[in-house]
Design an enzyme around this catalytic site. Structure first.
Site, PDB file in Angstrom:
ATOM      1  N   ASP A   1      -1.058  -0.414   1.930  1.00 57.10           N
ATOM      2  CA  ASP A   1       0.365  -0.286   2.196  1.00 57.10           C
ATOM      3  C   ASP A   1       0.890   0.908   1.403  1.00 57.10           C
ATOM      4  O   ASP A   1       0.254   1.345   0.425  1.00 57.10           O
ATOM      5  CB  ASP A   1       1.085  -1.572   1.779  1.00 57.10           C
TER       6      ASP A   1
ATOM      7  N   ASP B   1       4.859   1.860   0.769  1.00 56.28           N
ATOM      8  CA  ASP B   1       6.036   1.554  -0.057  1.00 56.28           C
ATOM      9  C   ASP B   1       5.735   0.395  -1.002  1.00 56.28           C
ATOM     10  O   ASP B   1       5.369  -0.696  -0.564  1.00 56.28           O
ATOM     11  CB  ASP B   1       7.223   1.179   0.842  1.00 56.28           C
TER      12      ASP B   1
END
Length: 344
Positions: A27, A29
């Protein structure tokens, strides 16, 4: 890949995770960066993992930007990245829409350039208005989205146009704090149109997992994320192992209270965890759980912790005690005193 299991303790790995898994599905953010700044230790850790032979793939629910733009940002951080190493929820939702509408169909695109590029890649035509005859309407995150764009989505949904969303993350980490995510904007349209739900492609839904596997060819993937309800649940839905890092939105207290589908295989402070083995969490004769110098147990419904050493080991022991004592994780909901001993 692993089957879905009722995980009652964090997993053990005797080798560094970069050696045990061929691909890290990362991922962005809250894991690699927060807003426009890299998270501490992220660049150095991922560089080491890549140089040791681990494939790095960046999997994001943020549909606002193109893979090229994301790759350029990561390269600017000192992580040389090709656009093909970036998989977005915009790509996943575009594939989902293309399977349900005629070739070349018009799609009302409420989102950023990343969403429009992904739709064009699938032979679909992005349009701007509910009056343009769209065969579908899709929402994707755009930090500059305004009322007029949300209103266009609402008009189309009210007319019965099939509704899609790249993802439904309610929040997104930024440099200044936690901000509203695409899910919050989807809720605006849902409220205005009477409570329907869009088809969702992003994590934790299976279209995102399918898109990631198709684009990376990973054989022994490790999902790395900061969110229980997207990254970790997505790994659970896909039957793959996961590493939760505590650099984003998930708190230690939320981890202890996690239901089975939100429990990661491994837990670490940040991306340095990719470079390290993961310790064993063992049970003892008194019903407690040990990790490092810590022992955790549940007494009269209350989590207790005793010992000393690395705070992460204490957290891992607490996870085992909380997850085992209540299958739904409910006994981890009030763990303030135990976590205070760890400074968490």
């Amino acid at each position: 890949m692993s089957e879905r299991v009722l995980r009652e303790r964090p997993g053990r790995c005797d080798r560094a995770l970069r050696e045990a898994y061929d691909t890290a599905l990362l991922d962005l953010d809250g894991v690699v960066y927060a807003g426009g700044s890299p998270i501490e230790h992220a660049v150095a850790s991922l560089t080491t993992a890549r140089d040791a032979g681990m494939h790095l793939a960046y999997v994001t629910n943020n549909a606002s930007r193109t893979p090229d733009a994301v790759a350029d940002q990561l390269t600017g951080f000192g992580l040389p990245t090709a656009p093909t190493d970036v998989i977005t929820s915009a790509q996943a939702v575009a594939r989902l829409i293309a399977a349900q509408v005629p070739e070349g169909a018009r799609v009302l695109a409420i989102g950023g350039e990343g969403l429009r590029v992904a739709l064009r890649e699938r032979g679909l035509e992005p349009v701007e208005s509910a009056d343009d005859g769209p065969a579908a309407v899709v929402q994707g995150f755009d930090p500059k989205l305004n009322w007029e764009r949300l209103a266009e989505a609402a008009y189309a949904v009210q007319r019965g146009v099939p509704w899609f969303a790249s993802n439904t993350d309610l929040t997104i980490p930024k440099e200044r704090g936690i901000a509203p995510g695409n899910g919050a904007l989807v809720e605006v349209v849902r409220t205005a149109t009477g409570g329907g739900r869009p088809q969702v492609a992003g994590k934790p839904e299976t279209p995102m997992h399918r898109e990631t596997v198709l684009r990376t060819g990973a054989r022994r993937p490790l999902v790395v994320g900061d969110r229980l309800d997207t990254d970790i649940e997505g790994a659970y839905n896909g039957g793959v192992d996961s590493l939760l890092v505590l650099t984003g939105v998930t708190t230690a207290a939320e981890l202890l209270a996690a239901p089975p589908q939100h429990r990661p295989t491994y837990v670490d402070a940040d991306l340095r965890g990719v470079l390290a083995p993961q310790p064993e969490v063992s049970g003892d004769a008194d019903g407690g759980f040990r990790c490092g110098g810590w022992t955790a147990s549940v007494r009269d419904g209350v989590l207790e912790l005793d010992g000393e050493g690395a705070a992460l080991d204490g957290l891992r022991a607490l996870c085992a005690a909380a997850w085992t004592a209540a299958g739904d994780g409910s006994c981890g909901a009030d763990a303030g005193k135990a976590l205070a001993r760890l400074g968490m």
